[in-house]
Design an enzyme around this catalytic site. Structure first.
Site, PDB file in Angstrom:
ATOM      1  N   ARG A 290      -2.131   4.556  16.243  1.00 59.04           N
ATOM      2  CA  ARG A 290      -1.224   4.972  17.316  1.00 59.04           C
ATOM      3  C   ARG A 290       0.198   4.422  17.127  1.00 59.04           C
ATOM      4  NH1 ARG A 290      -3.963   0.636  19.141  1.00 59.04           N
ATOM      5  NH2 ARG A 290      -5.932   1.752  19.377  1.00 59.04           N
TER       6      ARG A 290
ATOM      7  N   ASN B  29      -2.415  -1.272  21.433  1.00 57.33           N
ATOM      8  CA  ASN B  29      -1.025  -1.658  21.196  1.00 57.33           C
ATOM      9  C   ASN B  29      -0.326  -0.607  20.337  1.00 57.33           C
ATOM     10  OD1 ASN B  29      -0.270  -2.642  18.308  1.00 57.33           O
ATOM     11  ND2 ASN B  29      -2.320  -3.513  18.625  1.00 57.33           N
TER      12      ASN B  29
ATOM     13  N   THR C 188       7.778 -14.714  16.254  1.00 56.48           N
ATOM     14  CA  THR C 188       7.770 -15.764  15.222  1.00 56.48           C
ATOM     15  C   THR C 188       7.227 -15.206  13.908  1.00 56.48           C
ATOM     16  OG1 THR C 188       5.544 -16.526  15.836  1.00 56.48           O
ATOM     17  CG2 THR C 188       7.425 -17.566  16.961  1.00 56.48           C
TER      18      THR C 188
ATOM     19  N   GLU D 158      -6.581 -10.129  19.055  1.00 56.91           N
ATOM     20  CA  GLU D 158      -6.617  -9.138  17.982  1.00 56.91           C
ATOM     21  C   GLU D 158      -6.083  -7.809  18.464  1.00 56.91           C
ATOM     22  OE1 GLU D 158      -8.613  -5.873  15.522  1.00 56.91           O
ATOM     23  OE2 GLU D 158      -8.478  -6.228  17.665  1.00 56.91           O
ATOM     24  N   GLU D 159      -6.429  -7.449  19.703  1.00 55.49           N
ATOM     25  CA  GLU D 159      -6.018  -6.151  20.229  1.00 55.49           C
ATOM     26  C   GLU D 159      -4.505  -6.050  20.404  1.00 55.49           C
ATOM     27  OE1 GLU D 159      -7.919  -3.869  20.109  1.00 55.49           O
ATOM     28  OE2 GLU D 159      -9.973  -4.431  20.602  1.00 55.49           O
TER      29      GLU D 159
ATOM     30  N   ARG E 267     -15.862  -6.538   4.790  1.00 56.17           N
ATOM     31  CA  ARG E 267     -16.385  -6.300   6.135  1.00 56.17           C
ATOM     32  C   ARG E 267     -17.534  -5.309   6.042  1.00 56.17           C
ATOM     33  NH1 ARG E 267     -11.914  -2.363   9.050  1.00 56.17           N
ATOM     34  NH2 ARG E 267     -13.001  -3.195  10.876  1.00 56.17           N
TER      35      ARG E 267
ATOM     36  N   SER F 297       6.020   7.755 -16.771  1.00 56.04           N
ATOM     37  CA  SER F 297       4.937   7.336 -17.658  1.00 56.04           C
ATOM     38  C   SER F 297       4.138   6.193 -17.030  1.00 56.04           C
ATOM     39  CB  SER F 297       5.496   6.882 -19.004  1.00 56.04           C
ATOM     40  OG  SER F 297       4.472   6.305 -19.799  1.00 56.04           O
TER      41      SER F 297
ATOM     42  N   ASP G   3     -12.986 -21.644 -10.112  1.00 53.02           N
ATOM     43  CA  ASP G   3     -11.599 -21.537  -9.675  1.00 53.02           C
ATOM     44  C   ASP G   3     -10.925 -20.301 -10.256  1.00 53.02           C
ATOM     45  OD1 ASP G   3     -11.784 -23.748  -8.099  1.00 53.02           O
ATOM     46  OD2 ASP G   3     -10.521 -25.047  -9.334  1.00 53.02           O
TER      47      ASP G   3
ATOM     48  N   HIS H  82      -0.184  -7.783  -1.366  1.00 50.76           N
ATOM     49  CA  HIS H  82      -1.185  -7.427  -2.369  1.00 50.76           C
ATOM     50  C   HIS H  82      -0.711  -6.169  -3.095  1.00 50.76           C
ATOM     51  CE1 HIS H  82      -5.054  -7.027  -4.294  1.00 50.76           C
ATOM     52  NE2 HIS H  82      -5.585  -7.998  -3.581  1.00 50.76           N
TER      53      HIS H  82
ATOM     54  N   TYR I 239      -4.620   2.179   9.496  1.00 51.22           N
ATOM     55  CA  TYR I 239      -6.067   2.043   9.357  1.00 51.22           C
ATOM     56  C   TYR I 239      -6.550   2.315   7.928  1.00 51.22           C
ATOM     57  CZ  TYR I 239      -6.444   2.073  14.488  1.00 51.22           C
ATOM     58  OH  TYR I 239      -6.341   1.776  15.823  1.00 51.22           O
TER      59      TYR I 239
END
Length: 735
Positions: free
Chosen positions: A201, A248, A260, A413-414, A524, A613, A651, A674, A685
């Site tokens: 949204r 939101n 912030t 979270e919302e 998840r 290329s 590691d 990333h 989403y």
């Protein structure tokens, strides 16, 4: 003398022979003991995993869900704090080493209780001749519950704009392009009305703003939020006509608290001005039910929309602008939502690792909900609670994981993933050095057809192996594994038809900061709908007052066995990461995924006839594949009894995801860092691969300076090439 010398020589020979025999005997005993120890260790590992999965009970999850959903628990409210304190106390009772409340002061957004939000149709004199409803009809059994927040879009700008109405379909970029380019409809100065679905949204709001709209009305069309042949709640699980989706409308792009951005919202933190916050919309936005939407849509004049723009309401879906028959009627929005800095609370629980306490596995999901949150998020919160209880039970019996496990119940979270992002920002230095993985624990169900998994390729093998150890809860799959039902219902036809489908990570939940910004391997899982046949968006009563315990118990998972299977997946996932001496990551799967992504993005460029290329990127992927193959060959020969060698290779695996993180971030989105994965710029989403290249290709058509746009595509290819090449180097044998 010769005889004595001969005897001394013989004794020396015997002594040497004894030493050699002793050496080989001791070596044999040590090797035998090591193998026996390894065998015993493997048996203990398998036994503990079995005990953990068996400890998880469907009835407990049901009871937790019932308890958590009796009252609304909106972020920033007293009830949500009470729930946080309850979870904190119970985690300690369960056997976790610690459970603490961690607070932040973030910008939240609420309706004005004395001046409610609504939409009206006004006549030429400014008289209101129709008003939308102020709240949803309350479901049976909840009539006496207080503090049910009415439908609203958090962080909407305040205002009373009035103007002609324009129907903009889903308010996607392509919808506005069609309006402007093909239909010659100008949205500047107009109020747009759009149906929910297809994209986040917040992206709809940004697109409407960019098109010049002065306000946006959102509604849930039955075509997108009602399954065919199913009654509306409470007789079925479809959205009633008076139901509306809260949510939101920020465009944070990973910034966290709007005041912030990039830093934890603590008492000492500098805050920008409230109207200058990151991602805040500049126009009023408001959601309505489809019963109210009919009253607006049926009066719109102008062109009739094409079939792909029509929902299933009994209206013509005219586009406008304005109303029929040269009417002077207009639409006025009345939006008085307030934004306030408010304290939120995360619950952080820990089980300290016995061998590597400085290596963290995080299982986190949010607690706050718009109202009761029967599905989102509380089905996931109940699962998280049961996993914490089960792990605590094993701790009480003497078990302790090799690495530290962190349980997190996130707040707000919302309101933009605020609780999880602020904690990630506050602990960024620790997590970059010590974070092994993040497993998300949002909603456990969004349907009841099959398992769904989204994760980094590092986890593919782990997830498949784990699903084979869990019984399928699906009807018709008695004595079959979760893997069996998942594979049969959702094979990965486009990538690898011999395994179940796994999705890319996008955003929209609390893994975002850990994966997209910090580079922790993340994943998840939950139960979902049949994506091939169920075309409605998400689940029909999403973010409405009808997300109740009864909805879940009656229609989604009456036995709570699918909840249990999700709990077992999440618990097993965490256990495997926390207790296996060798981290169960697979870099070869990453290499295969990278190759498919480069082929995919290069084909997009060919289809758009863009002359660039991809040879350097293909070469980098080949080098990465070689490095990954050699790494796993060395890993197969690793002496796991050598703690230094074990730590070095673990590691290398732990930091591999981090190697794809660019500190400069993606263009225009500095908190998405990333290079391989990011949410789509046009739908938060959805996850896309090589997002920098993808966005540059997408934007080349609208760029006036074609050479500049082409150079940006080439620049993004070079950035991706470097990221892949550098990541491969981290897998090379340590000098």
């Amino acid at each position: 003398m010769a005889s004595q010398a001969k005897k001394r020589c013989m004794w020396k020979f015997v002594a040497v022979l004894v030493v050699v025999v002793l050496f080989f005997t001791i070596s044999f005993i040590i090797g035998w003991a090591a193998r026996r120890c390894q065998k015993n260790s493997n048996a203990a590992f398998t036994s503990t995993l079995h005990n953990l999965l068996s400890e998880i009970k469907s009835e407990n999850i049901r009871n937790f869900l019932r308890n958590f959903t009796k009252l609304p628990h909106l972020s920033g409210t007293e009830q949500n704090l009470r729930l946080a304190r309850q979870m904190q106390a119970q985690w300690k009772e369960f056997g976790l080493d610690s459970a603490e409340l961690v607070h932040y002061d973030v910008l939240l957004s609420y309706p004005n209780t004395s001046n409610p939000n609504y939409i009206s149709i006004i006549d030429g004199n400014g008289t209101e001749i129709f008003n939308t409803t102020l709240s949803e009809p309350i479901p049976e059994g909840y009539e006496n519950v207080e503090d049910i927040v009415p439908p609203y879009n958090a962080f909407s700008a305040q205002g009373e704009p009035e103007g002609e109405l324009v129907y903009v379909n889903y308010a996607r970029i392509e919808d506005f392009i069609k309006l402007k380019r093909d239909l010659k409809v100008n949205c500047t100065g107009k109020i747009a009305i759009a149906r929910y679905g297809k994209i986040f949204r917040g992206n709809k709001v940004k697109n409407a703003m960019d098109a010049g709209a002065i306000g946006l009305i959102l509604f849930s069309d039955p075509a997108d939020y009602c399954a065919p042949g199913v009654d509306v709640y409470p007789k079925g699980w479809n959205l009633p006509g008076g139901g509306a989706q809260r949510g939101n409308v920020l465009n944070l792009n990973g910034a966290g608290d709007p005041l912030t951005p990039g830093y934890p919202a603590k008492e000492y933190t500098y805050r920008c001005a409230a109207d200058k916050g990151a991602g805040l919309p500049k126009i009023p936005v408001h959601p309505i039910g489809y019963d109210d939407a009919v009253q607006l849509l049926r009066n719109i004049g102008g062109l009739e929309s094409s079939s792909d723009w029509k929902g299933s309401l009994n209206v013509s879906y005219n586009i406008g602008p304005g109303f029929k028959d040269n009417s002077t009627n207009k639409v006025r929005m009345h939006i008085y939502t307030n934004n306030n800095v408010t304290r939120i609370y995360n619950v952080i629980g820990k089980i300290r690792g016995a061998v590597e306490p400085d290596r963290y596995i995080i299982l986190g999901g949010h607690r706050d909900s718009w109202v009761f949150g029967g599905i989102d998020p509380t089905s996931g919160a109940a699962v998280l609670h049961e996993v914490a209880r089960s792990a605590g039970t094993l701790v009480k019996k003497g078990w302790r994981p090799r690495r530290t496990i962190i349980f997190a119940s996130w707040d707000a979270e919302e309101f933009g993933l605020l609780g999880s992002t602020e904690w990630a920002e506050e602990n960024a230095k620790l997590l970059q050095e010590r974070g092994v993985a993040y497993v998300n624990a949002d909603s456990a169900v969004e349907g009841n057809y099959t398992l769904r998994v989204d994760c980094t390729p590092l986890f593919y093998n782990l997830v498949y192996d784990l699903a084979k150890k869990i019984a399928s809860p699906d009807n018709g799959y008695k004595d079959k594994t979760l893997y069996d039902s998942w594979f049969q219902k959702d094979p990965w036809t486009k990538y690898n038809p011999s395994v179940p489908k796994i999705n890319k990570l996008g955003s929209g939940s609390d893994f975002e900061a850990y994966f997209q910004r910090l580079g922790l391997a993340s994943g998840r899982t939950r139960y979902t709908k049949n994506s091939k046949t169920d075309k409605y968006s998400n689940y029909p009563v999403y973010h409405s007052v009808y997300e109740t315990f009864e909805l879940v118990e009656k229609f989604y998972d009456p036995t709570f066995n699918q909840h249990r299977a999700v709990a077992q997946m999440r618990a097993g996932w965490v256990y495997e990461l926390a207790d296996r001496p060798v981290l169960p990551f697979n870099a070869i799967d990453y290499a295969k995924a990278l190759k498919s992504y480069v082929e995919e993005i290069s084909n997009v460029a060919k289809e758009k006839q863009i002359d660039v290329s991809f040879d350097s990127l293909f070469s980098a992927v080949d080098n990465f594949t070689e490095a990954a193959t050699e790494f796993h060959q060395r890993l197969s020969k690793l002496d796991t009894n050598n703690p230094i060698a074990l730590r070095i290779m673990n590691d290398q695996m732990m930091y591999l995801e981090r190697a794809f993180v660019d500190p400069l971030g993606l263009p225009g989105r500095p908190f998405y860092r990333h290079i391989i994965y990011a949410p789509s710029s046009y739908n938060k989403y959805a996850g896309i691969s090589f997002p920098g290249i993808y966005d540059a290709l997408f934007e080349i058509e609208s760029e006036h300076d074609q050479q500049k746009a082409l150079n940006e595509v080439r620049r993004q290819i070079s950035v991706a090439t470097f990221a892949v090449q550098a990541a491969g180097e981290t897998l090379r044998e340590v000098a």
